[in-house]
Design a protein around this motif. Structure first.
Motif, PDB file in Angstrom:
ATOM      1  N   UNK A  14      31.535  59.219  39.140  1.00  0.00           N
ATOM      2  CA  UNK A  14      32.468  59.442  39.679  1.00  0.00           C
ATOM      3  C   UNK A  14      33.753  58.847  39.786  1.00  0.00           C
ATOM      4  N   UNK A  15      33.894  57.518  39.307  1.00  0.00           N
ATOM      5  CA  UNK A  15      34.508  55.931  39.815  1.00  0.00           C
ATOM      6  C   UNK A  15      35.788  56.602  38.885  1.00  0.00           C
TER       7      UNK A  15
ATOM      8  N   UNK B 194      43.569  51.097  41.830  1.00  0.00           N
ATOM      9  CA  UNK B 194      43.535  51.445  43.428  1.00  0.00           C
ATOM     10  C   UNK B 194      41.771  51.934  42.805  1.00  0.00           C
ATOM     11  N   UNK B 195      41.157  51.872  43.663  1.00  0.00           N
ATOM     12  CA  UNK B 195      39.494  52.715  43.049  1.00  0.00           C
ATOM     13  C   UNK B 195      38.511  53.103  44.459  1.00  0.00           C
ATOM     14  N   UNK B 196      38.750  54.433  43.478  1.00  0.00           N
ATOM     15  CA  UNK B 196      38.429  55.297  44.072  1.00  0.00           C
ATOM     16  C   UNK B 196      36.689  55.735  44.142  1.00  0.00           C
TER      17      UNK B 196
ATOM     18  N   UNK C 165      34.409  46.741  45.336  1.00  0.00           N
ATOM     19  CA  UNK C 165      34.460  47.223  44.127  1.00  0.00           C
ATOM     20  C   UNK C 165      34.000  46.496  42.936  1.00  0.00           C
ATOM     21  N   UNK C 166      34.105  45.329  42.924  1.00  0.00           N
ATOM     22  CA  UNK C 166      33.107  43.988  42.031  1.00  0.00           C
ATOM     23  C   UNK C 166      31.671  44.831  41.503  1.00  0.00           C
ATOM     24  N   UNK C 167      31.147  45.190  42.631  1.00  0.00           N
ATOM     25  CA  UNK C 167      29.689  45.583  41.667  1.00  0.00           C
ATOM     26  C   UNK C 167      29.291  46.740  41.442  1.00  0.00           C
ATOM     27  N   UNK C 168      30.425  47.556  41.374  1.00  0.00           N
ATOM     28  CA  UNK C 168      30.165  49.255  41.123  1.00  0.00           C
ATOM     29  C   UNK C 168      29.578  49.156  39.555  1.00  0.00           C
ATOM     30  N   UNK C 169      29.727  48.937  38.869  1.00  0.00           N
ATOM     31  CA  UNK C 169      29.437  49.260  37.549  1.00  0.00           C
ATOM     32  C   UNK C 169      28.402  48.450  37.335  1.00  0.00           C
ATOM     33  N   UNK C 170      27.593  47.705  38.265  1.00  0.00           N
ATOM     34  CA  UNK C 170      25.977  46.957  37.936  1.00  0.00           C
ATOM     35  C   UNK C 170      25.634  48.649  38.199  1.00  0.00           C
TER      36      UNK C 170
END
Ligand code: TYD
Ligand code: MG
Length: 549
Positions: free
Chosen positions: A335-336, A353-355, A368-373
Motif C-alpha cells: 500500500x506504500x 513524498x511517502x504515502x 517512513x524510516x521503519x515502514x519497510x521493517x
C-alpha cells in the motif's frame, strides 16, 4: 478505392522484375484515404516486400485524390524527440534502435499547410491577456524580494505538506506539473486530493475554483471517487472532455484557479496530425497547456501514462516542456506510494513524498524510516538470514530488512527480489573468494521486504551479512544494522550521509551498527546511544558478528 488504384497504376511504371508479383501486389496495396495520420498513407496487408520495393515506397507516396503528396516528411524519435529528414535505424541523438517514426504535416481543408504551433496557439488564444506587445523588463523591476512562502500556493494538512515538500515548498502559480506512474498506482486519486487541498489553500481569496478535466473517466466516476475520499467541497468542478479547444472555451466562464488534466494522452488538438496519445498530439497539447499556464498564471497539473520501461509515454521532449515532473511509484502488492520529483524548475529534485494508500485515499506516512521493517524483526530477538540495511533515498532514510536463504542441492542458482542481480553476484563472488565461504553448491535467494527496490550500494554489507547468516546458520541479533559498500577485495568502503543514517537507526532503538573503519572519524562527534563497530573488510565483520562469545 478502385479509382485511386487505377490512378496509381497509370502514373507508376511497374518494374518488369516484379511483374510476376502483380496479382498479389494489387491485392495487398490499398490506399488509406485519411490524411494526417502519423503512419504512411500506404498500407500493406500481406507482404511487406511489396511495399518496400523500388516501385512504391522510395519514390514518394500519393494522397487520396491521386495527386503526389507534397507534404514535408520528417522522422521523429519517439524516445528523445530528435527530428531528422530521413529514416535511420538508430536515433543519432539518443542511440535508441528502431525508434524513428515518420510524420507528415497535417493538411488544412484548402490543402494549405498548418503548423502544430499555430494550432496550439489558436487553442489558447482566447485566454491571452489583451495587453500590448511585451517588452524586455529589468530584473530589478521583476524580482521585488518576493517572499517564496507567500508566492507559492501552500497545500494544507499532512498530505498537503508531503506534496508541497516534493514540489519544493508549494505549488508555483503558472507552473505546468506532470505526474507520471504505472496504471492503478493512484495518480487520479492523488490529483483529486490535490484539487481539494488547492481549493482549501485558496480559501483566503474570493474564489478557489479548481477544474478537474478527465478524458478517461465520466464525471460520475470521479464523483464516486471524491465520495470515497470524503471530498465535499463545492469548489471542485468536473468536466469530461478530450478536446483542448472545447476545454479552453468552456472553462472560461468558470475562471478556475487551477486546472487538472487527466490525462495528457487522452486529449487532442483539432488540426494536429495523429490521434490522441500520438507523439505530435501529446507534444502540441502540452505546449498549448504550457502557454495557457504561463499566460494566465494558473497552475496546470497533467497526468501522464508510462511506457513498459517506466518512462512517460510520448516524446521525451514532453519532460523538457513542463516545469516539474513527478513520478508516483509503488508496488501493487503493497500500500506504500512514493512521490518522487525527477525535474523541478522551482525546487530540488532531492525530495521524496511517502504515502500509504488507504480506504480513504492517500495518507501521509509520518515516520517512513521503519515502514519497510517486517513484524519478524520487531517481534523476535534473533533471526537467521535477516540483516538490516539503512538506505537514503532523496532526503529520506529507510531502514530495510534484507532476507537471504542459502539452500543446498537446489536446481536454481540465484534469485533476487528488490536487489540488483549483478550487484548480488558481485557480493556472492567476493564472499566466496575473499571471505572463503563455500557458496558454490548453494542456491541463494535474496529478498528486500515490502517490495522496495534497493539501488544504493550502502546496502551491500547488509546483503553480505544476510547471506553469511543463512549460510552459517548463525542468527544476527535484531538490534544490529549494517552500512557499507563492498569492494572487490572484500574491503568495506565509506558511503555518503553516514551521520544521517546512524542517527535514524539510533532513534529507532538499534544498539549496534557495523560501518567501514574509514568512516569512524566522520561520526566521532555524534553523541548517540549506539555502539559503532568499524571493520576494514568482510573477514573482520564475520569475526565480530558471526562468532560465539
Ligand atoms: P487511481 O487513482 O485510479 O490510479 P491511476 O489513476 O494511477 O490509474 O487508483 C486506483 C487504485 O487505487 C485502485 O486500485 C484502488 C485504489 N484506491 C484505494 O485503495 N483507496 C482509495 O480511496 C482510492 C480512491 C483508490
Ligand atoms: Mg487514472
Amino acid at each position: 478505392m478502385s479509382l485511386c488504384r487505377n490512378l496509381f497504376f497509370q502514373t507508376r511504371p511497374i518494374n518488369p522484375l516484379l511483374t510476376p508479383r502483380i496479382l498479389p501486389f494489387q491485392r495487398v496495396i490499398s490506399y488509406c484515404p485519411t490524411a494526417g495520420t502519423s503512419d504512411s498513407n500506404l498500407l500493406d496487408s500481406d507482404d511487406d516486400r511489396c511495399i518496400s520495393s523500388n516501385n512504391v515506397k522510395r519514390k514518394g507516396s500519393y494522397s487520396w485524390n491521386g495527386k503526389k503528396d507534397k507534404r514535408k516528411k520528417t522522422w521523429v524519435c519517439n524516445q528523445c524527440g530528435a527530428t531528422t529528414g530521413q529514416w535511420f535505424g538508430i536515433c543519432k541523438a539518443c542511440r535508441a534502435m528502431n525508434t524513428m517514426v515518420e510524420f507528415k504535416e497535417a493538411l488544412e481543408e484548402n490543402n494549405g499547410k498548418v503548423s502544430g504551433f499555430k494550432v496550439s496557439e489558436a487553442a489558447v488564444r482566447s485566454w491571452f491577456k489583451e495587453a500590448g506587445a511585451s517588452v524586455p523588463s529589468s530584473l530589478a523591476d521583476v524580482s521585488k524580494g518576493m517572499n517564496q512562502s507567500e508566492w507559492r500556493i501552500t497545500l494544507p494538512g499532512l498530505v498537503g505538506m508531503e506534496i508541497s515538500r516534493v514540489l519544493g515548498g508549494g505549488v508555483v502559480p503558472g507552473s505546468l506539473i506532470l505526474v507520471g506512474g504505472d496504471p492503478g498506482v493512484g495518480k487520479s486519486t492523488l490529483l483529486l486530493q490535490i484539487s481539494a487541498l488547492l481549493s482549501e489553500g485558496f480559501c483566503g481569496s474570493n474564489s478557489g475554483r479548481i477544474l478537474y478535466v478527465s478524458g478517461e473517466e465520466s464525471i460520475d466516476q470521479i464523483g464516486n471517487r471524491a465520495d470515497r475520499l470524503n471530498i465535499t467541497t463545492a469548489d471542485i468542478f468536473l468536466y469530461s472532455s478530450t478536446d483542448i479547444e472545447d476545454i479552453m472555451d468552456n472553462i472560461q466562464v468558470l475562471s478556475p484557479q487551477a486546472l487538472i488534466v487527466d490525462s495528457i494522452q487522452t486529449v487532442y488538438l483539432r488540426g494536429v496530425s495523429g490521434s490522441a496519445g500520438s507523439i505530435m498530439q501529446v507534444k502540441e497539447c502540452t505546449s498549448a497547456l504550457l502557454r495557457f499556464a504561463k499566460q494566465t498564471n494558473i497552475p496546470v497539473f497533467l497526468i501522464g501514462h508510462v511506457t513498459k520501461t517506466g518512462d512517460i509515454a510520448g516524446p521525451r521532449m514532453l519532460e523538457h516542456i513542463v516545469d516539474t515532473v513527478l513520478y508516483m511509484e509503488g508496488e501493487s502488492s503493497t500500500s506504500y506510494r512514493l512521490l518522487r520529483s525527477v525535474k523541478n524548475r522551482f525546487g530540488s529534485t532531492d525530495e521524496l513524498g511517502v504515502f500509504e494508500m488507504s480506504n480513504t485515499g492517500l495518507q501521509a506516512v509520518l515516520n517512513p524510516s521503519e515502514m519497510f521493517l517486517s513484524e519478524a524483526v520487531s517481534g523476535s530477538d534473533i533471526s537467521v538470514g535477516l540483516a538490516i540495511a539503512v538506505i537514503v533515498d532523496g532526503s529520506r532514510t529507510f531502514v530495510l530488512e534484507i532476507q537471504a536463504l542459502c539452500l543446498t542441492g537446489s536446481t536454481t542458482t540465484k534469485q533476487c527480489n528488490g536487489i540488483d542481480s549483478a550487484r548480488s553476484s558481485l557480493i556472492i563472488a567476493v564472499l566466496m573468494k575473499q571471505a572463503g565461504l563455500k557458496l558454490q553448491d548453494n542456491a541463494i535467494f535474496l529478498n528486500v521486504v515490502s517490495g522496495f527496490k534497493m539501488i544504493e550500494t550502502a546496502g551491500d554489507l547488509a546483503i553480505a551479512a544476510a547471506i553469511c547468516s543463512s549460510f552459517l546458520e548463525f542468527p544476527i541479533p535484531n538490534d544490529v544494522a549494517f552500512i557499507g559498500e563492498i569492494g572487490l577485495a572484500g574491503e568495506l568502503r565509506t558511503v555518503p550521509r553516514l551521520e544521517k543514517r546512524i542517527s535514524t537507526i539510533s532513534k529507532l532503538g538499534y544498539k549496534k551498527c557495523v560501518i567501514p573503519k574509514s568512516s569512524e572519524k566522520q561520526i566521532a562527534s555524534l553523541n548517540l546511544d549506539i555502539t559503532i563497530l568499524g571493520c576494514r573488510n568482510l573477514n573482520e565483520v564475520i569475526d565480530n558478528i558471526f562468532q560465539m562469545d
